[in-house]
Motif scaffolding. Structure first.
Motif, short mmCIF file in Angstrom:
data_model
loop_
_atom_site.label_atom_id
_atom_site.label_comp_id
_atom_site.label_asym_id
_atom_site.label_seq_id
_atom_site.Cartn_x
_atom_site.Cartn_y
_atom_site.Cartn_z
N ASP A 151 -4.83 -2.93 6.45
CA ASP A 151 -4.31 -4.28 6.25
C ASP A 151 -5.47 -5.27 6.16
O ASP A 151 -6.17 -5.50 7.15
CB ASP A 151 -3.40 -4.65 7.42
N ASP B 179 -5.42 -8.39 6.12
CA ASP B 179 -5.20 -9.60 6.91
C ASP B 179 -5.72 -9.48 8.33
O ASP B 179 -5.78 -10.48 9.06
CB ASP B 179 -3.71 -9.95 6.93
N ARG C 181 -1.64 -5.01 -0.47
CA ARG C 181 -2.10 -4.07 0.57
C ARG C 181 -1.56 -4.46 1.94
O ARG C 181 -1.23 -3.59 2.76
CB ARG C 181 -3.63 -4.02 0.58
N HIS C 182 -1.47 -5.76 2.20
CA HIS C 182 -0.92 -6.21 3.47
C HIS C 182 0.55 -5.79 3.62
O HIS C 182 0.96 -5.28 4.66
CB HIS C 182 -1.05 -7.73 3.60
N HIS C 183 1.35 -5.99 2.57
CA HIS C 183 2.77 -5.66 2.66
C HIS C 183 2.99 -4.16 2.84
O HIS C 183 3.93 -3.75 3.53
CB HIS C 183 3.50 -6.15 1.40
N HIS D 216 2.27 -12.10 12.08
CA HIS D 216 1.83 -10.76 12.48
C HIS D 216 0.77 -10.78 13.57
O HIS D 216 0.62 -9.79 14.29
CB HIS D 216 1.27 -9.99 11.27
N ASN E 81 1.02 -2.09 4.44
CA ASN E 81 0.53 -1.60 5.74
C ASN E 81 0.30 -2.74 6.72
O ASN E 81 -0.83 -2.97 7.16
CB ASN E 81 -0.78 -0.83 5.55
N PRO E 82 1.33 -3.48 7.09
CA PRO E 82 1.13 -4.60 8.01
C PRO E 82 0.57 -4.15 9.36
O PRO E 82 1.10 -3.22 9.97
CB PRO E 82 2.53 -5.20 8.16
N ASN E 83 -0.53 -4.78 9.76
CA ASN E 83 -1.16 -4.52 11.05
C ASN E 83 -1.64 -3.09 11.23
O ASN E 83 -1.84 -2.63 12.36
CB ASN E 83 -0.23 -4.90 12.21
N HIS F 216 9.50 -8.95 4.77
CA HIS F 216 8.77 -7.69 4.64
C HIS F 216 9.69 -6.54 4.28
O HIS F 216 9.28 -5.61 3.58
CB HIS F 216 8.00 -7.38 5.93
#
Length: 363
Positions: free
Chosen positions: A139, A141, A128-130, A251, A132-134, A296
């Motif tokens: 995300d 994270d 899920r992080h990869h 990030h 939709n980073p930030n 990424h």
């Protein structure tokens, strides 16, 4: 966990739109340079080294015996466990083998047996992080229980002690990382017992049990209870700090984007990520995570190719007008701390997203 083992943790397939032709052209360049080819010799060397080095470390630990000097051995184990985690991360991203099944089993063995971290839990979160980073609300994270990354997170109701801690999170960020090792172990155990789908649950549960029960038992057999407790505290604490200091610069403190903002794949990955400048020593110590932009964009690119890919991708982004951010390691920590400190102090807009600002100016 993704039911299709050949597709887990690969880069999301970009939409067939004109904007995404930028990424398609870049991928063609990477393939032409041979940077997506497997590096079997590199990875087999590391895979063979893991059990050999671990066996040597355990043998040394037993031979040294019941002494306070073992605290230095605890530092060594924290370093080794983190390095193994980096290798498991490579396998989870399909960097080692073409076979999804082989990569899965290497990730499970390295993660569950050697470091006590569930591959299934990590994969569920990291995928899920990869994608939709930030991205706020997407995300995981930037959705942490003891760190606030947005003013809205800061305003959530919490117990008074936790609210005070988050208000001073800039000061306590690195001390909090001392608990990250315990958190990773606890989250892994929890994932094995929840009813959500988890492929190879029995294997993960068995290997986690061997690691999380066997290692403390070994320590107690060699050391007196007091020394054993301090040994495990040092090992767990430094493992968490090392992991956190390797992942945090990538990030944190980069733009956060609203959930409804549409971005093409190239810009979504590049503009929310940060590279760390440095020598090959930095490459080794950070497990290749210092090339976060390249990772990424091409998660399955083998780690030893990232250094060569970076200047090519940086030049390509410059030609396309896409911001490509690189900083020094200590500078990156300063950026992270200043950002979360501003959030903790209640600034309304601690980091304005340039994409949102640009859209507002056009409107």
């Amino acid at each position: 966990m993704n039911a299709n083992p050949t597709s887990a943790l690969e880069a999301p397939r970009p939409d067939r739109t004109p904007a995404n032709s930028d990424f398609t052209d870049l991928a063609r360049i990477m393939r032409g340079e041979g940077l997506l080819r497997r590096r079997y010799g590199y990875y087999w060397t590391k895979l063979i080294a893991v059990p050999v080095v671990m066996a040597a470390a355990i043998t040394g630990f037993v031979l040294v015996g019941d002494t306070w000097w073992q605290l230095f051995t605890a530092v060594l184990f924290a370093f080794l466990f983190t390095q193994v985690a980096f290798l498991g991360h490579d396998a989870a991203h399909r960097q080692i083998f073409r076979s999804g099944r082989w990569n899965d089993w290497i990730s499970i063995i390295l993660g569950s047996l050697f470091i006590g971290m569930s591959y299934g839990w990590w994969q569920h979160k990291h995928t899920r992080h990869h994608a939709n980073p930030n991205r706020i609300g997407s995300d995981p994270d930037i959705e942490l229980p003891v760190i606030a990354f947005t003013p809205d997170q800061m305003r959530r109701p919490r117990p008074a002690p936790l609210q005070w801690l988050i208000a001073h999170q800039g000061v306590f960020f690195f001390p909090i990382l001392l608990l990250e090792g315990i958190s990773l172990h606890a989250s892994s155990v929890r994932r094995v017992f929840v009813r959500e789908h988890l492929a190879r649950r029995a294997a993960e549960a068995g290997l986690l049990a061997v690691r999380l029960l066997g290692f403390p038992v070994l320590v107690l057999l060699v050391l007196s209870p007091g020394k054993a407790a301090l040994f495990l505290a040092v090992e767990l604490g430094l493992f968490g700090v090392y992991m956190g200091m390797s992942f945090a610069p990538n990030h944190k403190g980069m733009p956060l984007v609203p959930k409804n903002l549409k971005l093409d794949f190239l810009r979504r990955q590049v503009m929310m990520s940060r590279n760390i400048r440095g020598s090959r020593a930095i490459d080794f110590l950070m497990g290749g995570l210092n090339y976060q932009i390249e990772h990424h964009l091409f998660p399955s690119m083998p780690r030893p190719h990232l250094r060569r890919a970076a200047p090519i991708i940086a030049e390509y982004c410059r030609e396309k007008g896409v911001p490509y951010v690189r900083t020094g390691l200590w500078q990156s920590y300063g950026i992270v701390l200043r950002y979360i400190n501003r959030v903790g102090l209640g600034e309304r807009d601690p980091f304005e997203c340039p994409l949102v600002a640009q859209r507002s100016a056009i409107g």
